[in-house]
Structures are given as structure tokens and as C-alpha cells.
Motif scaffolding. Sequence first.
Motif, PDB file in Angstrom:
ATOM      1  N   ASP A 151       0.864  -1.179   0.000  1.00  0.00           N
ATOM      2  CA  ASP A 151       0.000   0.000   0.000  1.00  0.00           C
ATOM      3  C   ASP A 151       0.904   1.234   0.000  1.00  0.00           C
ATOM      4  O   ASP A 151       1.767   1.375   0.863  1.00  0.00           O
ATOM      5  CB  ASP A 151      -0.900   0.007   1.234  1.00  0.00           C
ATOM      6  N   TYR A 154      -0.930  -6.019   3.956  1.00  0.00           N
ATOM      7  CA  TYR A 154      -0.156  -5.214   3.011  1.00  0.00           C
ATOM      8  C   TYR A 154       1.106  -4.683   3.697  1.00  0.00           C
ATOM      9  O   TYR A 154       1.087  -4.356   4.893  1.00  0.00           O
ATOM     10  CB  TYR A 154      -0.960  -4.004   2.520  1.00  0.00           C
ATOM     11  N   ILE A 183      -5.807  -4.313   5.153  1.00  0.00           N
ATOM     12  CA  ILE A 183      -6.784  -3.582   4.347  1.00  0.00           C
ATOM     13  C   ILE A 183      -7.757  -4.599   3.745  1.00  0.00           C
ATOM     14  O   ILE A 183      -7.344  -5.514   3.021  1.00  0.00           O
ATOM     15  CB  ILE A 183      -6.098  -2.786   3.214  1.00  0.00           C
ATOM     16  N   ASN A 184      -9.047  -4.430   4.085  1.00  0.00           N
ATOM     17  CA  ASN A 184     -10.087  -5.359   3.605  1.00  0.00           C
ATOM     18  C   ASN A 184      -9.735  -6.809   3.902  1.00  0.00           C
ATOM     19  O   ASN A 184      -9.914  -7.706   3.068  1.00  0.00           O
ATOM     20  CB  ASN A 184     -10.315  -5.176   2.095  1.00  0.00           C
ATOM     21  N   GLY A 185      -9.188  -7.020   5.099  1.00  0.00           N
ATOM     22  CA  GLY A 185      -8.876  -8.371   5.535  1.00  0.00           C
ATOM     23  C   GLY A 185      -7.598  -8.953   4.952  1.00  0.00           C
ATOM     24  O   GLY A 185      -7.261 -10.107   5.218  1.00  0.00           O
ATOM     25  N   LYS A 186      -6.868  -8.177   4.157  1.00  0.00           N
ATOM     26  CA  LYS A 186      -5.629  -8.651   3.558  1.00  0.00           C
ATOM     27  C   LYS A 186      -4.429  -7.881   4.099  1.00  0.00           C
ATOM     28  O   LYS A 186      -4.532  -6.686   4.382  1.00  0.00           O
ATOM     29  CB  LYS A 186      -5.683  -8.520   2.035  1.00  0.00           C
TER      30      LYS A 186
END
Length: 329
Positions: A194, A211, A206-209
Motif C-alpha cells: 500500500d 499489506y 486492508i479489507n482483511g488482507k
Amino acid sequence: MNYLQEEGYILIGFAILIFGLLAVDLYVFNKEAHKVSTKEALIWSVIWIGLGVLFGVYIYIDFGVEKASQYYSAFLIEKALSVDNLFVFILVFKYFKVPDKFQHKVLFYGILGAIIMRAIFIFSGVTLIEKTYLPEFFWMERAFNINVVMTLFGLFLLYAGIKAWSSHDSDGDEGKDFSKSLGTRLIHKLFRVDANYHGGDFFTIINGKKYATQLLVVVAVIEFTDLLFAVDSIPAIFAISNDPIILYTSNIFAILGLRALYFLLANSFDMFYYLQHGLSFILVFIGIKMIVSSTWHIPSTFSLLIVFGILAISILSSLKRFKSIDSTK
């Protein structure tokens, strides 16, 4: 106890001292991310340089003037080359727009990586040099004991010194695209990245992932930059001594103060205009010393005086130039 017997104890004590000081630096005095003031940078610069000088006093007291001269010569060379390379750190921070309060953390982990990398370079380098001596021969009634690696290092440093002089007035790394750096490409290959800063974190969700953040990218760029710096500086100190303890301790004490020195000199590089000229002379001198070492031994005390003299002249000349320009404004 002789010096060889004491080497292990010196290395263990040195490691405890360094990692203890780094822990105090990071977890006590810099626990909270903040912009480093000039006063704070000055205090830490004095502390790190003072510790480096005091360790040299210990070497002198226990092992004599020859070992101490080797230590101080290597310390001065590495410190001088490090100051010159701080300019690249400035460009990296500007390129990635690193917030002031996170720059200390980036440099801290950069130094931590340098401690490990330089240990590998120095101890393996000394071993390699020991194994690459050609059979001794005589020519014109003089003995020659040529070392292949030392000769190659010497030729490389001659080239590096001449190149550093000729590139002084060029743009150098100015305008370099660090997004194509090996460090940047490696992080992008290993992780999702990111392109933002998330406080002082190296990773974020971020959104479960998971980075990697931009801060980790910058640390990787600094690490690979230091790796390139070591290609110049490590061969240079092999001309001073073949003692890995002397080389490693002097090298680490020199780079430990790099963070504080960065914040102290970040806005003052115009005051050291002739430093790179001085470094060019030093690299050429060391290159010549390595090449002729097969038959002529240049004493460490003489090398120390030469290195110190060149640095003093280049710094004083730079300050004189700066004052002259400043008075005309």
C-alpha cells in the motif's frame, strides 16, 4: 591473556554493548515517533563519536599504539565515507516523502541491517584475503608477496577515487527514480504494497488482507543503499588491518552515529563542499597502499596521519568557502 585469546571476549562484550545501546536508543529515548531536533542530534552525535573514540583508547591501553592506529584509521575512513553517503539518504527520504517523525525509525533499522551485513563482509573478507596470497618471489633483490584480492581491491579503489572526483560537480543521484531500486522491487515482489504510511507500522490490514506499507519499502531501499556503500568502504579498511575485530568494531562505531549525524547535517551539506574531493584523495591513497603492500609496508600511524590530514584540510577548506559565500549574501 594475549590478543588472540581475548578476541572472543571482546566480540561478545562489544555485541552486548552495541545492542544494549541500540535498545536504549529505540525503546527509551525514541519510544515515541518524533521529529529529531538539532539539539538532540548533536547530543547523540557526541555520544556515539565519544564512544567510538573511547573504545580506541581501550584498544591502545590493552594492545598498544599499532592496534590503536589501525582502529582510528579505519574509524575515520568509514566515518568520512558515511558522511558523504548521507546525501543519498536525503534523496531517498525526499523521493518517498517520509514524514520527519518516522525518519529515525527507518535509519535505525537500516543501521541494524548494516551491522549484520558488514559482519559478513568483514569476517569473510579477511578469510578470503588470507587464502589468496601467491607464492613469494624475488625481483631486483626485493621480495614480493602479492595478494590477489588486495591488489584487485586496490585497483578498484583507485578507480572509485578518480570517479568520485570527476562526479563531484555532476548531478549524481539527484533525480534518481528510487521506485526502480532493487529494494523497492523486492518488497513489491514479496508483498502486496500500500503506497501510504500507516503510522510507524511496516504492515497493515486492508479489507482483511495484509499489506506492506511504504515505510517498509523505504527501509528496504536504505538497506540496499548501504549494501552499495559497503562495496566502497569495506575494501578500503582492509588496507588498514587484517584483524577482523579491529575492522568490525571501528566500522560499527562509525556507522552507529550515522542517524544522529544525518539529522545534524541534513540542512548543512553546503558546509562540506570539498569533502568529496578529500574522500577521493583518501580512496586513491588507500588503493595505492593496497597495491604496493606486496613489497612495501606503510605503517598504520602514517596512514592515520594522512587520512586525518586530508579530512582536516577538506573540512576547513569547505568551511572557509561556506563563510565566504555566506558573507556575500
